[in-house]
Every structure is written in structure tokens, then in C-alpha cells.
Write a protein that holds these residues in place. Structure first.
Motif, short mmCIF file in Angstrom:
data_model
loop_
_atom_site.label_atom_id
_atom_site.label_comp_id
_atom_site.label_asym_id
_atom_site.label_seq_id
_atom_site.Cartn_x
_atom_site.Cartn_y
_atom_site.Cartn_z
N GLY A 161 50.16 60.73 59.99
CA GLY A 161 49.08 61.24 60.84
C GLY A 161 47.72 61.05 60.20
N ASN A 162 46.68 61.24 61.01
CA ASN A 162 45.31 61.00 60.54
C ASN A 162 44.67 62.22 59.91
N GLY A 163 45.35 63.36 59.98
CA GLY A 163 44.78 64.58 59.41
C GLY A 163 44.97 64.66 57.90
N LYS A 164 44.25 65.60 57.28
CA LYS A 164 44.31 65.77 55.83
C LYS A 164 45.50 66.65 55.45
N GLY A 165 46.22 66.28 54.42
CA GLY A 165 47.28 67.14 53.90
C GLY A 165 48.57 66.42 53.58
N LYS A 166 48.60 65.11 53.72
CA LYS A 166 49.85 64.35 53.47
C LYS A 166 50.17 64.31 51.98
N THR A 167 49.20 63.89 51.19
CA THR A 167 49.44 63.81 49.75
C THR A 167 49.61 65.21 49.16
N THR A 168 48.80 66.15 49.62
CA THR A 168 48.91 67.50 49.06
C THR A 168 50.27 68.12 49.41
N ALA A 169 50.82 67.78 50.57
CA ALA A 169 52.18 68.25 50.90
C ALA A 169 53.20 67.67 49.93
N ASP A 174 53.78 57.88 47.50
CA ASP A 174 52.57 58.38 48.15
C ASP A 174 51.71 57.20 48.61
N GLU A 175 51.32 57.23 49.87
CA GLU A 175 50.46 56.20 50.48
C GLU A 175 51.17 54.84 50.58
N ILE A 176 52.51 54.90 50.57
CA ILE A 176 53.27 53.66 50.77
C ILE A 176 52.98 53.08 52.14
N GLY A 208 51.48 58.55 54.33
CA GLY A 208 50.47 57.59 54.78
C GLY A 208 50.35 57.59 56.30
N ARG A 209 49.23 57.08 56.76
CA ARG A 209 48.97 57.05 58.21
C ARG A 209 49.85 56.00 58.90
N ASN A 210 50.02 56.19 60.20
CA ASN A 210 50.68 55.20 61.07
C ASN A 210 52.10 54.85 60.64
N LYS A 249 39.73 69.49 62.92
CA LYS A 249 38.36 69.49 62.39
C LYS A 249 38.42 68.94 60.97
N HIS A 250 37.36 68.28 60.55
CA HIS A 250 37.25 67.85 59.17
C HIS A 250 35.78 67.99 58.75
N PRO A 251 35.52 68.55 57.56
CA PRO A 251 34.12 68.77 57.18
C PRO A 251 33.31 67.48 57.09
N PHE A 252 34.00 66.34 56.90
CA PHE A 252 33.29 65.06 56.87
C PHE A 252 32.53 64.82 58.18
N GLN A 253 33.08 65.35 59.27
CA GLN A 253 32.42 65.19 60.58
C GLN A 253 31.06 65.87 60.60
N GLY A 303 38.64 69.54 43.91
CA GLY A 303 39.73 70.52 44.06
C GLY A 303 40.28 70.56 45.49
N ILE A 304 39.54 69.95 46.41
CA ILE A 304 39.99 69.91 47.81
C ILE A 304 40.36 68.48 48.20
N GLU A 305 39.47 67.55 47.92
CA GLU A 305 39.72 66.14 48.27
C GLU A 305 40.24 65.33 47.09
N PHE A 306 39.93 65.80 45.88
CA PHE A 306 40.33 65.03 44.71
C PHE A 306 40.62 65.94 43.54
P1 ATP Z 1 45.15 64.86 50.86
O1 ATP Z 1 45.26 63.94 49.68
O2 ATP Z 1 43.91 65.70 50.77
O3 ATP Z 1 46.39 65.63 51.13
P2 ATP Z 1 45.86 62.95 52.87
O4 ATP Z 1 46.84 62.38 51.90
O5 ATP Z 1 46.43 63.58 54.10
O6 ATP Z 1 44.90 63.95 52.15
P3 ATP Z 1 44.64 60.36 53.14
O7 ATP Z 1 44.77 59.64 54.42
O8 ATP Z 1 45.47 59.90 51.98
O9 ATP Z 1 44.85 61.91 53.41
O10 ATP Z 1 43.11 60.42 52.80
C1 ATP Z 1 42.60 60.76 51.53
C2 ATP Z 1 41.33 61.57 51.64
O11 ATP Z 1 40.53 61.20 52.76
C3 ATP Z 1 41.60 63.07 51.80
O12 ATP Z 1 40.92 63.75 50.78
C4 ATP Z 1 41.05 63.43 53.14
O13 ATP Z 1 40.42 64.71 53.16
C5 ATP Z 1 40.05 62.36 53.41
N1 ATP Z 1 39.93 62.23 54.88
C6 ATP Z 1 40.88 62.48 55.78
N2 ATP Z 1 40.42 62.32 57.04
C7 ATP Z 1 39.16 61.94 56.92
C8 ATP Z 1 38.13 61.61 57.84
N3 ATP Z 1 38.32 61.65 59.16
N4 ATP Z 1 36.94 61.24 57.35
C9 ATP Z 1 36.74 61.20 56.05
N5 ATP Z 1 37.66 61.49 55.12
C10 ATP Z 1 38.85 61.87 55.54
#
Ligand code: ATP
Ligand code: MG
Length: 185
Positions: A19-27, A116-118, A149-151, A170-174, A182-185
Motif C-alpha cells: 500500500g501507499n500509506g506509511k507503516g510497512k517497514t515499521t510493521a 524489506d522493500e523487495i 513495498g508498494r504495489n 493523511k500524511h504530514p508531507f501533504q 524517529g518517525i521517518e528515519f
Molecule cells: P515506514 O518506513 O515509515 O514504515 P513505509 O515502509 O510504509 O514507511 P515507504 O514506502 O518505504 O513507507 O516510504 C518510506 C518513507 O516515505 C516513509 O518514512 C514514509 O513516511 C514516507 N512517505 C510515505 N508516503 C509519503 C508521501 N505521500 N509523501 C512523502 N513521503 C511519504
């Protein structure tokens, strides 16, 4: 090598965080901590070299039973090193990462393998789709395999046991808020 932990009811799963949301690697990092806390052996392989040195790397390496490697930087575990690959060559390094991933999965020395991110490497054409599907199909029965990873392609969803798609609401980047330590890296 240590034998895989767990009893007779152990059923090795293939888990996909996509998915496109944040939280894949942290999971995947959270699962690694949970497995290590259960005295299981975890191999965590990060496929795409990030811009930042993420906070989880050294702390995961310090956990008992956890090995972590990052493709594109060379492998620190001596038996996994490929001396023929210059570290600058990321495509070749990702290809080597894929051969290491296959080797680690097939050897069956770990209880959990995280790739991760394969799916990023797959979508970039660095990992052949049919080889990935074949690896999932033929993995050792007790091994838990985690892919992020996405897709995620439909063929992978088909062969996986658990697929979670993280949707961005929602994403704060928006709002122009920069990546937070500590949140993104
Ligand atoms: P995380 O590592 O925080 O669990 P992730 O593995 O789900 O995130 P990735 O697709 O690997 O996400 O993206 C890595 C980083 O890109 C993350 O820190 C995430 O917050 C950031 N990110 C995700 N979506 C967006 C977006 N729409 N715009 C900018 N950055 C984003
Ligand atoms: Mg990620």
C-alpha cells in the motif's frame, strides 16, 4: 546453526505489507522485535538503500538472534560478501541482494526472513517476478517470510497467507512538514 524455534503446530507464513500509506517497514521492524523476544532468529534484508541511515538498523543488529543487511552498501557478513561488485553499482548490488535473499530463505537457518522493500526492487525490474513467486511457493514450511513495498502484484497476493494494505488517509508531507527523526528515519 540454531534449529528453528517453535512447536509442532508451527506453520510458516508469508506476510505482505503493501500500500501507499506509511507503516510497512515499521510493521516489519515491530515483527522482528516480537520474534526476537521469542528467541527466534531473524534475517532482515533492506533492499533499497534509503537516503537516511534509519534508526532501526543498529538497534536491530544488536538484538540477540537478529542479522540485518542493507543492499547497495555491501554485505558485512563475510560469507555473503560478493567481492566482484563495486559498492556504487546499485543495480548489481540489488541483484546480489536477491541472490542472497534466495540463499537465506532456502537454507532455512532463520525462523523469520524479512525482505524489506523487495517490492520496490521488483517494480524497478531488479528482482524477477516469477523468481519471487517461486521462492514464496518453495520456501521451507516452517519459515515466516515477510515482504514489504508498494504495489504487491496479484500473483504474490495469491500465494501469500497474510496481506495488509496500508492506505494513506493523511500524511504530514501533504502539509509541507519535513521528515521527522524517529518517525521517518
Ligand atoms: P515506514 O518506513 O515509515 O514504515 P513505509 O515502509 O510504509 O514507511 P515507504 O514506502 O518505504 O513507507 O516510504 C518510506 C518513507 O516515505 C516513509 O518514512 C514514509 O513516511 C514516507 N512517505 C510515505 N508516503 C509519503 C508521501 N505521500 N509523501 C512523502 N513521503 C511519504
Ligand atoms: Mg518501507
Amino acid at each position: 546453526m540454531t534449529r528453528p524455534a517453535g512447536g509442532a503446530r508451527r506453520h510458516g507464513l508469508t506476510l505482505v505489507f503493501t500500500g501507499n500509506g506509511k507503516g510497512k517497514t515499521t510493521a516489519a521492524v515491530g515483527l522482528t522485535v516480537r520474534a526476537a523476544g521469542n528467541r527466534m532468529r531473524v534475517f532482515f534484508l533492506q533492499f533499497i538503500k534509503g537516503q537516511w541511515k534509519t534508526g532501526e538498523r543498529d538497534i536491530l543488529r544488536g538484538l540477540p538472534g537478529v542479522d540485518l543487511e542493507v543492499t547497495g552498501r555491501g554485505f558485512t557478513i563475510e560469507r555473503l560478501r560478493n567481492p566482484n561488485i563495486p559498492l556504487e553499482d546499485h543495480a548489481a548490488a540489488a541483484a546480489h541482494g536477491w541472490s542472497v535473499a534466495q540463499q537465506i530463505v532456502r537454507e532455512g537457518d532463520y525462523d523469520v526472513v524479512v525482505l524489506d522493500e523487495i517490492l520496490g526492487a521488483l517494480n524497478a525490474g531488479l528482482v524477477p517476478r516469477d523468481e519471487l513467486i517461486e521462492l514464496v511457493r518453495s520456501k521451507p514450511p516452517l519459515l515466516h517470510l515477510v515482504l514489504t513495498g508498494r504495489n504487491a502484484p496479484p500473483e504474490l497476493v495469491e500465494v501469500a497467507d497474510l496481506v495488509s494494505e496500508i492506505q494513506p488517509i493523511k500524511h504530514p508531507f501533504q502539509r509541507g512538514i519535513k521528515a521527522q527523526r524517529g518517525i521517518e528515519f
